[in-house]
Design a protein around this motif. Structure first.
Motif, mmCIF file in Angstrom:
data_model
loop_
_atom_site.group_PDB
_atom_site.id
_atom_site.type_symbol
_atom_site.label_atom_id
_atom_site.label_comp_id
_atom_site.label_asym_id
_atom_site.label_seq_id
_atom_site.Cartn_x
_atom_site.Cartn_y
_atom_site.Cartn_z
ATOM 1 N N HIS A 23 0.813 -1.225 0.000
ATOM 2 C CA HIS A 23 0.000 0.000 0.000
ATOM 3 C C HIS A 23 0.844 1.272 0.000
ATOM 4 C CE1 HIS A 23 -3.667 -2.329 0.479
ATOM 5 N NE2 HIS A 23 -3.085 -3.001 1.450
ATOM 6 N N ARG A 24 2.147 1.117 -0.155
ATOM 7 C CA ARG A 24 3.067 2.261 -0.249
ATOM 8 C C ARG A 24 2.888 3.198 0.943
ATOM 9 N NH1 ARG A 24 6.797 0.441 -2.221
ATOM 10 N NH2 ARG A 24 7.676 2.444 -2.881
ATOM 11 N N ILE A 25 2.936 2.611 2.133
ATOM 12 C CA ILE A 25 2.779 3.359 3.378
ATOM 13 C C ILE A 25 3.935 4.342 3.543
ATOM 14 C CG2 ILE A 25 2.679 3.140 5.892
ATOM 15 C CD1 ILE A 25 0.156 2.136 4.416
ATOM 16 N N THR A 26 3.620 5.550 4.020
ATOM 17 C CA THR A 26 4.652 6.578 4.218
ATOM 18 C C THR A 26 4.974 6.834 5.683
ATOM 19 O OG1 THR A 26 3.027 8.382 4.253
ATOM 20 C CG2 THR A 26 3.927 7.746 2.096
ATOM 21 N N PHE A 27 4.074 6.434 6.604
ATOM 22 C CA PHE A 27 4.273 6.750 8.017
ATOM 23 C C PHE A 27 3.789 5.609 8.897
ATOM 24 C CE2 PHE A 27 2.551 8.219 12.077
ATOM 25 C CZ PHE A 27 3.636 8.899 12.611
ATOM 26 N N ILE A 28 4.601 5.245 9.891
ATOM 27 C CA ILE A 28 4.190 4.298 10.913
ATOM 28 C C ILE A 28 4.579 4.856 12.274
ATOM 29 C CG2 ILE A 28 4.313 2.234 9.457
ATOM 30 C CD1 ILE A 28 7.026 1.617 10.752
ATOM 31 N N CYS A 29 3.865 4.428 13.300
ATOM 32 C CA CYS A 29 4.217 4.808 14.659
ATOM 33 C C CYS A 29 3.951 3.624 15.567
ATOM 34 C CB CYS A 29 3.432 6.036 15.125
ATOM 35 S SG CYS A 29 1.654 5.782 15.209
ATOM 36 N N GLY A 30 4.652 3.614 16.693
ATOM 37 C CA GLY A 30 4.445 2.510 17.609
ATOM 38 C C GLY A 30 5.317 2.637 18.839
ATOM 39 N N VAL A 31 5.127 1.689 19.742
ATOM 40 C CA VAL A 31 5.972 1.597 20.929
ATOM 41 C C VAL A 31 7.277 0.926 20.519
ATOM 42 C CG1 VAL A 31 4.027 1.570 22.515
ATOM 43 C CG2 VAL A 31 4.851 -0.588 21.567
ATOM 44 N N PRO A 32 8.323 1.011 21.345
ATOM 45 C CA PRO A 32 9.625 0.467 20.945
ATOM 46 C C PRO A 32 9.603 -0.988 20.506
ATOM 47 C CG PRO A 32 9.894 1.873 22.854
ATOM 48 C CD PRO A 32 8.418 1.766 22.618
ATOM 49 N N SER A 33 8.788 -1.824 21.161
ATOM 50 C CA SER A 33 8.798 -3.249 20.814
ATOM 51 C C SER A 33 8.369 -3.496 19.377
ATOM 52 C CB SER A 33 7.895 -4.031 21.774
ATOM 53 O OG SER A 33 6.565 -3.564 21.719
ATOM 54 N N ILE A 34 7.516 -2.623 18.820
ATOM 55 C CA ILE A 34 7.101 -2.784 17.424
ATOM 56 C C ILE A 34 8.301 -2.654 16.499
ATOM 57 C CG2 ILE A 34 5.860 -1.588 15.552
ATOM 58 C CD1 ILE A 34 3.535 -1.205 17.444
ATOM 59 N N PHE A 35 9.127 -1.657 16.745
ATOM 60 C CA PHE A 35 10.301 -1.466 15.886
ATOM 61 C C PHE A 35 11.341 -2.567 16.114
ATOM 62 C CE2 PHE A 35 8.244 2.637 15.942
ATOM 63 C CZ PHE A 35 8.354 3.046 14.620
ATOM 64 N N MET A 36 11.402 -3.115 17.314
ATOM 65 C CA MET A 36 12.335 -4.215 17.578
ATOM 66 C C MET A 36 11.977 -5.449 16.762
ATOM 67 S SD MET A 36 12.761 -3.905 21.713
ATOM 68 C CE MET A 36 13.386 -2.416 22.487
ATOM 69 N N VAL A 37 10.693 -5.828 16.756
ATOM 70 C CA VAL A 37 10.311 -7.038 16.021
ATOM 71 C C VAL A 37 10.342 -6.796 14.507
ATOM 72 C CG1 VAL A 37 8.968 -7.992 17.917
ATOM 73 C CG2 VAL A 37 7.838 -6.523 16.258
ATOM 74 N N LEU A 38 10.109 -5.557 14.069
ATOM 75 C CA LEU A 38 10.246 -5.269 12.638
ATOM 76 C C LEU A 38 11.708 -5.381 12.221
ATOM 77 C CD1 LEU A 38 7.789 -2.249 12.127
ATOM 78 C CD2 LEU A 38 7.437 -4.646 11.492
#
Length: 547
Positions: A287-302
Motif C-alpha cells: 500500500h506504499r505506506i509513508t508513516f508508521i508509529c508505535g511503541v519500541p517493541s514494534i520497531f524491535m520485532v520489525l
C-alpha cells in the motif's frame, strides 16, 4: 486554533470530498474504503442514531471496540453530538471493564459482542440506558432503565426491553444502524449545535497509584491542537499514508494515527487481528505506506523480520516511537535498514497525549532525546521543593499549556495533586533539558511499569494477589525486557504452612480472572522477607535489581 471535532470533520469533507480517509480489509484483494465526505456523513448517521436513544451534549458513551472503521466513526459521531466518548480497551477483564463503565456513568455502551458476552457470564451487565454491539450479532443489548439483559433476534426488529420509551433501528448493531439510517435518508436536522472547543471531548482511563483507574478529561481543543502539532512537526501532507499499528482505544492512536490522517488529509490504513511483523512489512510494501508509529517493541520485532527477509519499504518517509523509552540502538538499526528517520516524543494520557517531539530532520534531531516542547506548551524541571533546576540538571518535568487535561473525572483530590492552581501538570517523570531546549527522560518518580507502552501500576496487581489467603506480603516491580521494555514480576511471601509450588498456579488463575493479560506477572519469586528501610518500608529499587 479554536474548533471542535464537528468543525474539523465538516471542513475536511468539504476540502477532500471523495478522497479516501479510511481503508480497511487491506490484506484482501479488494480493500474497502470510506472517503472524507463519507466519513462525515457516517458520523452524522451514527450521531442521529445515538441522539434518538437520548444521547445529549455532555453524556458519556463508552466505546469498547476493536480496531475497525466502526470505532473511527464512533469517535466522530459522539463528538459530533457534543457528547463525551470514553474509549476502553476491549481486552480488559470483566471486573476492570465494569468498574470503568460504572465510574464513567455511561449512558450508552458500544462494545464488541465478545465484551457483552463476557460481562454477562461474569456477574451480569451494569445498569445503564443502552448497550449496543459494535458490529451486527445475534445477541445485542438495547435495554433501558431496568436490569439490562441481552435481547435476541434483533434482525426481527426486537426493540428495547422493559417498556423503554426509545425506539431503535432494526438490528441494533452499529453497522446495521448506519445502513438503516442511510437507506431511509434519516439524518436528523435537529442535532445539537455542537460543543465548545474547551469542553470535554473524551475521557481516557489511566491506572492510578491506588490501583483504580483515573479518567483523564481531554478537551476538543487539547486533542485537536496536539494532532495538528504532530502534522506540523512531521511535515505531513494529503499524500500521507498511515498504517494503523496501535489499539484505537489508546490516546497514542487517537492523535498519531486517526487525527493525523484526518487533519493532514492523508489516508489511514486499518489493520485487524494480532500484530504480525512480516504481514505489517508486506502491507507497507503493498500500500506504499509513508508513516508508521508505535511503541519500541514494534520497531524491535520489525528489525528482526527485516533480518530474515527483504521487503520493499522504500515508500516510508518517517516513523514515530513513543509510549516508553526506546534504545538508541533500535532506532539506528531500523533507520539503517529502511533509510528513514525515526523521531521520538514524550507524553502521557494527561497531556492529550503529547508534550514534546523531535523534528524529523537529521541536523535537528538528537538521538536519545524526546525532542522539544510542542508549540503552545511550556515546560519546567523542578527539584523536590518545586524550584527550577539549572540547565542540564535533573528534576521532575512539569508541563503547562492547551494539552493539559481538564482534570480527573469525579476525582477532585487527585486532580489537585496533579495540576497546580496556575496550570502546571506534574508528570511524575524525571528529566533534564539541555541549553537548546531538548528534553531527555532520565527516570520515573512513580513505580509504574511500562509494558510495550501500557502502564501497569503495581498496587493494582498486588491487590489481586492479596486475595489469596496464603499471601502475607506481595510486591510487584518491573523487570527489564528487550522486547516490551519492562514486564511485571511478583515477589511474594507466603504464610508458614503454604507450599509455593501449589500456590503459584492459584495466583496465576486469580490474575487471569481479574486482570488484563499485559498486567499479569510474568514471574513469581517467593521470598522469606523483603529488603526494608529503617522505618520498615520495602525497598522496591532492590527488588527491581533482583528481578
Amino acid at each position: 486554533m479554536r474548533y471542535t471535532f464537528a468543525d474539523v470533520m465538516a471542513a475536511q469533507a468539504n476540502r477532500f470530498g471523495d478522497k479516501p480517509y479510511l481503508v480497511w480489509d487491506i490484506g484482501q484483494d479488494a480493500p474497502r474504503s470510506l472517503s472524507f465526505a463519507g466519513f462525515h456523513r457516517a458520523a452524522g448517521v451514527v450521531a442521529t442514531f445515538l441522539h434518538r436513544l437520548g444521547v445529549q451534549q455532555g453524556d458519556h458513551v463508552v466505546a469498547a471496540v476493536s480496531n475497525s472503521p466502526e470505532m473511527v466513526v464512533l469517535y466522530g459521531a459522539v463528538t459530533y453530538l457534543g457528547a463525551v466518548v470514553v474509549p476502553v480497551n476491549p481486552g480488559l477483564a470483566p471486573e476492570e471493564m465494569r468498574y470503568v463503565i460504572d465510574h464513567a456513568e455511561a449512558k450508552v455502551v458500544v462494545a464488541d459482542p465478545v465484551v457483552l458476552r463476557a460481562l454477562r457470564q461474569r456477574g451480569g451487565l451494569p445498569r445503564m440506558a443502552y448497550w449496543i454491539p459494535a458490529v451486527d450479532d445475534t445477541e445485542v443489548v438495547v435495554e433501558a432503565g431496568a436490569e439490562a439483559e441481552i435481547l435476541r433476534d434483533a434482525e426481527a426488529g426486537a426493540g428495547p426491553a422493559g417498556g423503554c420509551p426509545h425506539e431503535s433501528p432494526e438490528g441494533a448493531g452499529l453497522t446495521n444502524a448506519i445502513r438503516t439510517v442511510i437507506e431511509r435518508n434519516e439524518l436528523d436536522d435537529d442535532l445539537p449545535p455542537g460543543a465548545d472547543p474547551e469542553t470535554t471531548a473524551m475521557i481516557l482511563y489511566t491506572s492510578g497509584t491506588t490501583g483504580r483507574p483515573k479518567g483523564a478529561m481531554l478537551s476538543h481543543q487539547g486533542v485537536l491542537r496536539t494532532g495538528q502539532a504532530i502534522c506540523d512537526f512531521l511535515g505531513s501532507t494529503p499524500e500521507e499514508r498511515i498504517l494503523n499499528l496501535l489499539p484505537m482505544t489508546h490516546c497514542f492512536s487517537i492523535c498519531v494515527e486517526i487525527l493525523h490522517a484526518l487533519l493532514s488529509g492523508g489516508t489511514l490504513y486499518l489493520r485487524s487481528g494480532r500484530f504480525a511483523p512480516r504481514a505489517v512489512l508486506g502491507e507497507i510494501a503493498r500500500h506504499r505506506i509513508t508513516f508508521i508509529c508505535g511503541v519500541p517493541s514494534i520497531f524491535m520485532v520489525l528489525n528482526e523480520a527485516l533480518d530474515r527477509r527483504e521487503f520493499d519499504v522504500s515508500s516510508l518517509r518517517v516513523g514515530l516511537v513513543g509510549g516508553a523509552p526506546v534504545p538508541v540502538e533500535t532506532v539506528r538499526e531500523f533507520e539503517g535498514k529502511t533509510g528513514i528517520i525515526i523521531v521520538e516524543g514524550y507524553g502521557q494520557t494527561e497531556l492529550s497525549p503529547l508534550a514534546s517531539l523531535q523534528p524529523p530532520h537529521p541536523d535537528k534531531r538528537r538521538l536519545g532525546s524526546c525532542g522539544v516542547p510542542i508549540p503552545g506548551t511550556e515546560v519546567r524541571i523542578v527539584d523536590r521543593a518545586g524550584h527550577d533546576v539549572p540547565v542540564g540538571e535533573t528534576g521532575e518535568l512539569l508541563v503547562r499549556g492547551f494539552n493539559v487535561m481538564k482534570g480527573y473525572w469525579k476525582q477532585p483530590e487527585e486532580t489537585a495533586a496533579a495540576i497546580e492552581p496556575d496550570g502546571w501538570l506534574h508528570t511524575g517523570d524525571v528529566f533534564r533539558q539541555d541549553a537548546d531546549g531538548y528534553l531527555y527522560m532520565v527516570d520515573r518518580l512513580k513505580d509504574v511499569i511500562i509494558y510495550g507502552g501500557y502502564n501497569i501500576y503495581p498496587k493494582e496487581v498486588e491487590s489481586v494477589l492479596y486475595q489469596h489467603p496464603a499471601v502475607e506480603e506481595a510486591y510487584v516491580v518491573g523487570a527489564s525486557d528487550p522486547l516490551k521494555g519492562e514486564v511485571p514480576v511478583a515477589f511474594v511471601r507466603l504464610d508458614s504452612g503454604s507450599d509455593a509450588k501449589a500456590v503459584q498456579p492459584e495466583l496465576e488463575a486469580l490474575c487471569r480472572q481479574h486482570l488484563a493479560d499485559y498486567k499479569r506477572p510474568r514471574r513469581y519469586l517467593f521470598v522469606d522477607d523483603f529488603p526494608r528501610t529503617p522505618s520498615g518500608k520495602v525497598l522496591r529499587r532492590e527488588l527491581r535489581e533482583r528481578a
